[in-house]
Design a protein around this motif. Structure first.
Motif: not given
Ligand code: PLP
Length: 393
Positions: A13, A74-75, A79, A106, A108, A154, A158, A183, A185, A206, A208-209
């Protein structure tokens, strides 16, 4: 940890390794097809073609139009653009001042909405979640006011993996004409991303997930949703995200998403079986431990716990010494254990919420990893509870 021992990565995660096929697909865009997508000459046009093919791939997964896809850095940026973009557009057209969210988003999302409240004077309502981290769609409905312009909930949390009733919330938002952002992500590799099924207007991802590169994200923004760009500059991404486009990583994101979605049912079933074994083993072998998040409505790869009498970061470090990589929602930034804000919002008392443990499975996870963790974890917890950090073991 013995030198020969393979490290066990249970933190998918947080991030995932990049798929070899994705690395290969990105390769030409670093050096041969290196053009700027805004350049009119052939080298620029080749880069633009790569970008637009990637956009079509992502749009096909989301069941939307390619021009509803905005590539971001990025994520977090996705957001930010969704929330600030909708709020500012509403401010500009004097449509309303009220935003709705939950306390377990999150940072973000949470921090962006907090800034909109503090610096820009928006009203933000936090709709409570239950003991499993679930929000009640009817409670969201009751929080709506005549000046509500945005709801953000969301798709999956996470820290505890709970899946929110996004579809139901989306239906309520749609019926009231309010923009709905999710969200997603944590969901790129394991859940449907069909924006019509989900009834969402804005959705953040995002790469990288889901076994793509770091530093590239997506925001889906439905036609008709007004967004004021939070970056100002050139006309890239139809003016919604100016800045020279990161073609290589966008190509990587699109392929990673396609591959993840193609195998999501098989892979979800595989990791869910391992996850269930892990959860059952931990609950059976460790005294004073609780599963956090919803027992069934949760991400297939997520095992999260509150462990009484142990601090999350101390446990994380002790497991790291044993070659097991996990994470925690409890911090130790000030020298004193900080409870997880997610577990606190779910009603867990402080003495439980400081002991947050998250183990998230993925492509790297093999059955023998679960066997090892179930052997090591109870021992480590027992040792920490006896106040021996186990550094010399
Ligand atoms: N939202 C959630 C639920 C996340 O788990 C994460 C990253 O862990 C993010 C947003 C942020 O994503 P990023 O790392 O691409 O900025």
């Amino acid at each position: 940890m013995a030198q020969h021992q393979r490290r066990i990565y249970l933190d998918h995660a947080a991030t995932t390794p990049v798929d070899a096929r994705v690395i290969e697909a990105m390769q030409p865009y670093w050096s041969e097809q290196f053009g700027n997508t805004s350049s009119i000459h052939s080298i620029g046009r080749e880069a633009l073609q790569g970008l637009e093919e990637a956009r079509q791939t992502v749009a096909a997964v989301l069941h939307c139009q390619p021009n509803e896809i905005i590539f971001t850095g990025c994520g977090t940026e996705s957001d930010n653009l969704a929330l600030r973009g909708v709020a500012w557009a509403a401010r500009q057209s004097k449509r309303g001042n009220h935003l709705i969210t939950t306390p377990i988003e999150h940072h973000a999302v949470g921090e962006t909405l907090e800034q909109l409240r503090e610096l820009h004077g928006f009203d933000v309502t936090l709709v409570e979640v239950d003991e499993y981290g679930l929000v009640d769609p009817d409670a969201i409905g009751r929080a709506i006011r005549s000046d509500t312009v945005l709801i953000s909930v969301m798709y999956a949390n996470n820290e505890v993996g709970t899946l929110q009733p996004v579809r139901e919330i989306g239906q309520i938002a749609r019926a009231r004409g309010i923009a709905f952002h999710t969200d997603a992500v944590q969901c790129g590799g394991s859940m449907t991303l069909d924006v019509n099924q989900l009834h969402v207007d804005l959705l953040a991802l995002s790469a990288h997930k889901f076994y793509g590169p770091k530093g590239v994200g997506v925001l889906y923004a439905r036609h008709g949703v007004d967004l004021v760009s939070t970056l100002t500059g050139g006309g890239h991404e139809r003016g919604r995200r100016p800045g020279t486009v990161n073609v290589a990583e966008i190509v990587g994101l699109a392929l990673a998403l396609k591959l993840s979605q193609e195998r999501r049912e098989i892979e979800s079933a595989r990791v869910a079986a391992l996850r269930d074994r892990l959860v059952a083993g931990v609950l059976e072998q460790v005294p004073d431990v609780r599963l956090t998040g919803h027992p069934t409505r949760r991400l297939s790869n997520s095992a999260s716990f509150a462990i009484h009498g142990v601090e999350g970061e101390t446990l994380l470090m002790a497991l790291d010494l044993e070659g097991i990589c996990v994470s925690t929602g409890s911090a130790c930034t000030t020298g004193e254990a900080e409870p997880s804000f997610v577990l606190t919002a779910m009603g867990l008392p402080r003495d439980w919420a400081v002991g947050s443990l998250r183990m998230t499975l993925g492509h790297l996870t093999q059955p023998e990893d679960i066997t090892t963790v179930l052997d090591v974890l109870p021992r480590v917890i027992d040792r920490l509870r006896k106040n021996d950090l186990g550094l010399s073991d």
